[in-house]
Design an enzyme around this catalytic site. Sequence first.
Site, mmCIF file in Angstrom:
data_model
loop_
_atom_site.group_PDB
_atom_site.id
_atom_site.type_symbol
_atom_site.label_atom_id
_atom_site.label_comp_id
_atom_site.label_asym_id
_atom_site.label_seq_id
_atom_site.Cartn_x
_atom_site.Cartn_y
_atom_site.Cartn_z
ATOM 1 N N ASP A 170 32.046 -18.155 79.707
ATOM 2 C CA ASP A 170 32.845 -18.704 79.803
ATOM 3 C C ASP A 170 34.704 -19.638 80.387
ATOM 4 O O ASP A 170 35.959 -17.837 80.043
ATOM 5 C CB ASP A 170 33.077 -20.097 78.365
ATOM 6 N N ARG A 220 30.337 -19.006 88.489
ATOM 7 C CA ARG A 220 29.999 -21.212 88.173
ATOM 8 C C ARG A 220 31.016 -20.881 88.389
ATOM 9 O O ARG A 220 31.617 -21.598 87.218
ATOM 10 C CB ARG A 220 29.117 -20.541 86.508
HETATM 11 C C1 LIG Z 1 26.636 -24.914 82.999
HETATM 12 C C2 LIG Z 1 27.940 -25.901 82.348
HETATM 13 C C3 LIG Z 1 28.702 -25.100 81.701
HETATM 14 C C4 LIG Z 1 29.884 -25.465 81.926
HETATM 15 N N1 LIG Z 1 31.053 -24.145 81.136
HETATM 16 C C5 LIG Z 1 32.186 -24.572 80.786
HETATM 17 C C6 LIG Z 1 33.207 -23.895 81.092
HETATM 18 O O1 LIG Z 1 33.202 -22.188 80.675
HETATM 19 N N2 LIG Z 1 34.436 -24.571 81.337
HETATM 20 C C7 LIG Z 1 34.933 -25.814 80.939
HETATM 21 O O2 LIG Z 1 36.497 -25.210 81.572
HETATM 22 N N3 LIG Z 1 33.739 -26.509 81.683
HETATM 23 C C8 LIG Z 1 32.839 -26.422 81.380
HETATM 24 N N4 LIG Z 1 31.407 -26.958 81.441
HETATM 25 C C9 LIG Z 1 32.294 -28.561 81.348
HETATM 26 C C10 LIG Z 1 32.547 -29.001 82.667
HETATM 27 O O3 LIG Z 1 33.927 -28.752 83.062
HETATM 28 C C11 LIG Z 1 33.120 -30.404 83.115
HETATM 29 O O4 LIG Z 1 33.947 -30.621 82.048
HETATM 30 C C12 LIG Z 1 31.268 -31.008 82.510
HETATM 31 O O5 LIG Z 1 30.342 -30.818 83.071
HETATM 32 C C13 LIG Z 1 31.802 -32.802 82.962
HETATM 33 O O6 LIG Z 1 31.805 -32.902 84.693
HETATM 34 P P1 LIG Z 1 31.221 -33.083 85.640
HETATM 35 O O7 LIG Z 1 31.190 -32.048 86.435
HETATM 36 O O8 LIG Z 1 29.417 -33.268 84.796
HETATM 37 O O9 LIG Z 1 31.670 -34.312 86.390
HETATM 38 P P2 LIG Z 1 32.113 -35.740 86.098
HETATM 39 O O10 LIG Z 1 32.566 -36.394 86.993
HETATM 40 O O11 LIG Z 1 32.729 -35.479 84.985
HETATM 41 O O12 LIG Z 1 31.092 -36.704 85.672
HETATM 42 C C14 LIG Z 1 30.004 -37.182 86.403
HETATM 43 C C15 LIG Z 1 28.254 -37.943 85.781
HETATM 44 O O13 LIG Z 1 28.014 -36.995 85.268
HETATM 45 C C16 LIG Z 1 27.733 -37.350 83.577
HETATM 46 N N5 LIG Z 1 28.354 -36.891 82.251
HETATM 47 C C17 LIG Z 1 29.186 -35.791 82.580
HETATM 48 N N6 LIG Z 1 29.790 -35.641 80.952
HETATM 49 C C18 LIG Z 1 28.858 -36.150 80.215
HETATM 50 C C19 LIG Z 1 29.534 -36.287 78.886
HETATM 51 N N7 LIG Z 1 29.958 -35.210 78.011
HETATM 52 N N8 LIG Z 1 27.695 -37.218 78.719
HETATM 53 C C20 LIG Z 1 27.077 -38.218 79.388
HETATM 54 N N9 LIG Z 1 26.871 -38.158 80.855
HETATM 55 C C21 LIG Z 1 28.468 -37.317 81.107
HETATM 56 C C22 LIG Z 1 28.046 -39.736 83.712
HETATM 57 O O14 LIG Z 1 27.410 -39.822 84.136
HETATM 58 C C23 LIG Z 1 29.450 -38.381 84.948
HETATM 59 O O15 LIG Z 1 29.412 -39.884 85.654
HETATM 60 C C24 LIG Z 1 30.504 -26.580 81.692
HETATM 61 C C25 LIG Z 1 29.769 -27.469 82.421
HETATM 62 C C26 LIG Z 1 28.262 -27.215 82.691
HETATM 63 C C27 LIG Z 1 27.375 -27.992 83.459
#
Ligand SMILES: Cc1cc2nc3c(=O)[nH]c(=O)nc-3n(C[C@H](O)[C@H](O)[C@H](O)COP(=O)(O)OP(=O)(O)OC[C@H]3O[C@@H](n4cnc5c(N)ncnc54)[C@H](O)[C@@H]3O)c2cc1C
Length: 348
Positions: A170, A220
Amino acid sequence: MSRSREARDFADGFLTRAGDRRADGGQRRICLLIIVAAMGLMRSAFLAGSQSRWLRERAVKYRFVHRAVSRFMPGEDLDAAIAAARSLRGKGVGSVLTYLGENLKDLDEAEQVTRHYLEVLKRAKDAALEAEISVKLTQLGLDLGPAACERALMTLVERAAADSTWVWIDMEGSAYTDATLEIYRRARGRSANVGVCLQAYLRRTEHDLRTLIPLGGGLRLVKGAYREPPDRAYPGKRDVDTNYFALATRLLHREARQAGVRAIFGTHDSHLIRRIEKGAQDANLRPHQLEFQMLYGIKREEQTRLAAAGHPFRVLISYGDAWFPWYMRRLAERPANVLFVVKNLFAD
Ligand SMILES: Cc1cc2nc3c(=O)[nH]c(=O)nc-3n(C[C@H](O)[C@H](O)[C@H](O)COP(=O)(O)OP(=O)(O)OC[C@H]3O[C@@H](n4cnc5c(N)ncnc54)[C@H](O)[C@@H]3O)c2cc1C
């Protein structure tokens, strides 16, 4: 009227109107904090809250908070995570298991985490789950020095490679980016089965990606979940999304494939996902060459669609009792989630 005063009045009014005479002072204060955050401070308030010991100590005591958290994790123990992985496998969806915890202050604790992950790999193998694991380096003792942390990581990477599975690293706050990438580069030099997360909100990621692609390995791409200053991270969502797509395009490019990069798109953003799918089609990639991951409990319909479209798809399942900072980051991503917490306050 100040924003916090306004929020306090709103919280009191909300609780009174809801007729909740059972909410005690602690619950009211937590509800108030939640509403303050929801009323404008939003993302940064939740991210600041993720580091608050005061809030953590109180929030974890309440059942309504636990109920709200359960939307994003199947349970606090490994059995619950394995059961969830088994159920996903039945639907053709893979999993990545992550045991919650970060910034450990004691090497014994970090060693326990390593032992726990070895047990995870064993249980996943025995159950033929083909699950991967995702670890935070500060949970393996990075704050106590890189050497022990790297040893712990390599123990896991070697076991995972022997089991034909992967370890993902991560990415945490930007204070750890250099150390994390340094350890990743060395681990990658010793094993093919390791990948690292890159955050599209960081201005430096474009450069990092350029230097990492020639190493092959796993990359990733996510948007980023921590509180960062504007000189390090794009403050506006639109800029983050634009950068994500630019980085994704680079990962879909022939150069990355020829270097043997295993690219993972970790996002729930349906619009972005469709653009990436289109970009992959334009690059003549088949669905099985385009891999996505999402978090447990988020955008389930999109999860089903991606798996049905023939993309390798995994759900990252988090579990463990150290869920507080992680859960606050989930609230920060989508402040509307707070309504779910408030709803649970009245569900007893
Ligand atoms: C497999 C995976 C591994 C990850 N590892 C890391 C990491 O190592 N370090 C790190 O900093 N971040 C990590 N993240 C989190 C990432 O950085 C984002 O904060 C998170 O994925 C939300 O961003 P998004 O790309 O979904 O886009 P966004 O624009 O935030 O969300 C798009 C849409 O997805 C839905 N959504 C997003 N988040 C949520 C939520 N919490 N609850 C409900 N609906 C939601 C909503 O409908 C939103 O409109 C990881 C995420 C994933 C999927």
